[in-house]
Design an enzyme around this catalytic site. Structure first.
Site, PDB file in Angstrom:
ATOM      1  N   THR A   1       2.235   5.682   5.144  1.00  0.00           N
ATOM      2  CA  THR A   1       3.002   7.246   5.411  1.00  0.00           C
ATOM      3  C   THR A   1       2.509   7.892   6.192  1.00  0.00           C
ATOM      4  O   THR A   1       3.356   8.374   6.845  1.00  0.00           O
ATOM      5  CB  THR A   1       2.881   7.868   3.845  1.00  0.00           C
ATOM      6  OG1 THR A   1       3.576   6.854   2.781  1.00  0.00           O
ATOM      7  CG2 THR A   1       3.540   9.141   3.662  1.00  0.00           C
TER       8      THR A   1
ATOM      9  N   GLN B   1       4.742   7.500  -0.470  1.00  0.00           N
ATOM     10  CA  GLN B   1       3.622   7.204  -1.476  1.00  0.00           C
ATOM     11  C   GLN B   1       3.111   5.864  -1.121  1.00  0.00           C
ATOM     12  O   GLN B   1       2.595   5.201  -1.666  1.00  0.00           O
ATOM     13  CB  GLN B   1       3.694   7.067  -2.961  1.00  0.00           C
ATOM     14  CG  GLN B   1       4.348   8.246  -3.265  1.00  0.00           C
ATOM     15  CD  GLN B   1       3.561   9.684  -2.915  1.00  0.00           C
ATOM     16  OE1 GLN B   1       2.526   9.436  -3.281  1.00  0.00           O
ATOM     17  NE2 GLN B   1       4.201  10.831  -2.672  1.00  0.00           N
ATOM     18  N   CYS B   2       3.045   5.494   0.331  1.00  0.00           N
ATOM     19  CA  CYS B   2       2.931   4.328   0.925  1.00  0.00           C
ATOM     20  C   CYS B   2       1.511   4.346   1.776  1.00  0.00           C
ATOM     21  O   CYS B   2       1.285   5.416   2.416  1.00  0.00           O
ATOM     22  CB  CYS B   2       4.007   3.637   1.743  1.00  0.00           C
ATOM     23  SG  CYS B   2       3.500   2.096   2.746  1.00  0.00           S
ATOM     24  N   GLY B   3       0.708   3.503   1.845  1.00  0.00           N
ATOM     25  CA  GLY B   3      -0.358   3.196   2.556  1.00  0.00           C
ATOM     26  C   GLY B   3       0.030   3.599   4.291  1.00  0.00           C
ATOM     27  O   GLY B   3      -0.763   4.013   5.053  1.00  0.00           O
TER      28      GLY B   3
END
Length: 162
Positions: free
Chosen positions: A40, A36-38
């Protein structure tokens, strides 16, 4: 006795123990990941690198970590499904670990001590920090989360030719 990367074992995403020794003579790109990371979307570029160079000896190792903004809260099976479905990931994924602090996995303690970050810090700043390891197990470089995986291709190719 000096430790090497091959002295460690890790747990894969299915819960099996994996000796790092099995990666001897392979070039490794070791990455702490999150779903759920920028950053990803880097999974897609990491998979492209893996497909491009795996026959020549590259192995990418993905280590999910929930230490940065709680961006990896899913269980291992969900993480694996997410990576396969959304990014076609076929490179090895491992059980969730911590990369900083008292509970940091010994492999990551080793990697951070061999390749320090900005201003000489060992602490990992965010998801998708990358460590490049040569075929003899030497940690040769550390790359920031903002470093695009595709930009590592020349360095990987050079190590594969050694």
């Amino acid at each position: 006795m000096t430790q090497t990367i091959y002295d460690f074992s890790v747990t894969d995403i299915q819960g099996n123990q994996v000796a790092m020794e099995q990666f001897r003579n392979k070039v490794l790109l070791i990455v702490n990941t999150a779903s759920q990371c920028g950053f990803t979307p880097q999974y897609k570029a990491l998979e492209a690198l893996y497909r491009q160079y795996r026959e020549q000896g590259l192995v990418i190792l993905g280590f999910p970590c929930n230490q940065f903004g709680a961006q990896e809260q899913a269980a291992e099976q969900e993480i694996q499904s997410f990576c396969e479905l959304n990014f076609g990931v076929t490179f090895p994924l491992f059980a969730k670990i911590e990369v900083n602090g008292q509970q940091a996995h010994p492999l990551y303690q080793y990697l951070k001590s061999r390749a320090k970050g900005v201003l000489g810090t060992e602490k990992i700043k965010w998801n998708f920090t990358k460590f490049l390891v040569d075929g003899q197990g030497k940690v040769v470089a550390r790359f920031a989360p903002t470093t695009k995986p595709e930009s590592l291709a020349p360095k990987i190719a050079a190590l594969l030719k050694r």
